[in-house]
Design an enzyme around this catalytic site. Structure first.
Site, short mmCIF file in Angstrom:
data_model
loop_
_atom_site.label_atom_id
_atom_site.label_comp_id
_atom_site.label_asym_id
_atom_site.label_seq_id
_atom_site.Cartn_x
_atom_site.Cartn_y
_atom_site.Cartn_z
N MET A 20 0.65 -1.08 -0.44
CA MET A 20 -0.02 0.08 -0.09
C MET A 20 1.22 1.26 0.17
O MET A 20 1.60 1.80 1.06
CB MET A 20 -1.21 0.16 1.17
CG MET A 20 -1.98 -1.07 1.29
SD MET A 20 -3.05 -1.23 2.28
CE MET A 20 -2.02 -1.83 3.87
N GLN A 73 8.16 -4.19 -4.52
CA GLN A 73 7.70 -4.36 -5.69
C GLN A 73 7.85 -2.76 -6.78
O GLN A 73 7.70 -2.17 -6.54
CB GLN A 73 5.69 -3.91 -5.46
CG GLN A 73 4.74 -4.58 -6.32
CD GLN A 73 3.61 -3.61 -6.27
OE1 GLN A 73 3.19 -2.70 -5.83
NE2 GLN A 73 2.85 -4.43 -5.87
N CYS A 103 -2.54 -0.82 -10.00
CA CYS A 103 -3.11 0.33 -9.11
C CYS A 103 -3.80 0.86 -10.35
O CYS A 103 -3.23 1.45 -10.96
CB CYS A 103 -1.62 1.42 -9.06
SG CYS A 103 -1.71 2.66 -8.03
#
Length: 325
Positions: A20, A73, A103
């Site tokens: 996140m 990531q 995303c």
């Protein structure tokens, strides 16, 4: 305890922490690991930013032993840059490289990265192929159902990722246009699981231990991933693990215990980032911890004014007093 094997990396089959942006930093990942997160993923790292040696990008790449197993990531829309960036990440010794193809935010998807890659599956496949060739660790992909409800292509997309060399896939069971609203449709996680041989990680709407068990039971997924359900509740991982092992629901921590968890979390942030930056970021975290407590409305207003650790300690004292009234 069962484990899922992702390209030779063994992960406990309990619950993982979702990547996140601007939330799951090192302190957040560490406290979630302390409470039993089986696996964590870094915030998104720009492939181009890393290739051009952006200093802010490098800060996102640190992997500590406490966080393992951990993935770094990447996001990007050009195979050459993503592969080169993955190669550069090897000096940080991640266990896995994850590629973000889910995303939905405009500054990512609007530039052809993130969920926009679901509209360009051949480019997505090339990114995975080149990255797999470039690094010695497993490469995984996180994506969504599709761009919108009229272009759901997650099943075909998952097969293509598998064919391109991905060691596992994570499906956030919403479309790009849903952003983070509406309900996740976890039936598609089952469909993807039935369509590929590699491990499938299920993500979306996990707020409780029962939600995690339901996702395992209804989809057959190999691992459950939790994102926003952990806001102010890193202990959710411990609750999930206990419930999966025993069928027993642990009680939520008391108000005073939650204050102690909040302090530990934000003190780690200050240690990692310095007081000035950390305390401004901590305002949102503190507000999540305070949610649902006695006097929460007034305390949340105070959360928005936090500037120093002393401010935080004063807030904690007020919350403890209110809990004991």
């Amino acid at each position: 305890m069962e484990f899922v094997n992702i390209g030779g990396v063994l992960i406990k089959k309990t619950a993982a922490l979702a990547p996140m942006a601007s939330v799951a930093d090192r302190a957040y990942r560490t406290i979630c690991k302390e409470y039993g997160a089986a696996y964590v993923v870094s915030e998104m790292i720009s492939a181009k930013g890393l290739c051009y040696s952006d200093k802010n990008t490098e800060e996102l790449c640190v992997v500590t032993d406490e966080e393992r197993p951990m993935a770094l990531q990447l996001f990007g829309d050009e195979p050459i840059y993503v592969a080169k960036a993955a190669e550069k990440l090897m000096k940080y010794q991640p266990d896995i490289i994850d590629i973000n193809m889910g995303c939905p935010v405009p500054k990512v998807a609007g530039n052809g990265s993130g969920s926009a890659l679901m509209k360009s599956p051949q480019t997505a496949a090339k990114i995975v192929e080149e990255t797999v060739k470039a690094v010695p660790v497993p490469v995984t992909v996180k994506f969504r159902l599709g761009w919108d409800e009229n272009s759901i292509n997650c099943i075909e997309f998952a097969k293509l990722m598998e064919d391109s060399g991905a060691a596992a896939v994570t499906l956030h069971a919403r479309t790009k246009t849903q952003m983070y609203h509406g309900n996740a449709d976890i039936s598609y996680i089952k469909k993807v699981k039935d369509a590929v041989k590699i491990p499938v990680i299920g993500n979306g709407d996990i707020q409780s231990p029962e939600d995690a068990k339901r996702m395992y039971d209804e989809t057959g997924c190999d691992l459950v991933m939790i994102g926003r359900g952990t806001y102010g509740r890193p202990y959710l991982f411990k609750m999930v693990e206990h419930y999966l092992e025993t069928g027993e629901l642990l009680p939520e921590p008391t108000q005073t215990e939650r204050v102690d968890i909040m302090l530990h979390h934000i003190e780690m942030m200050v240690k990692n980032k310095g007081e000035y930056s950390a305390m401004r970021e901590a305002r949102a975290h503190a507000s999540h911890y305070i949610k649902g407590m006695k006097g929460a409305a007034e305390f949340r207003r105070l959360c928005g004014t936090l500037c120093t650790l002393d401010d935080l300690y004063r807030l904690a004292d007020e919350v403890r007093k209110k809990a004991n009234e």
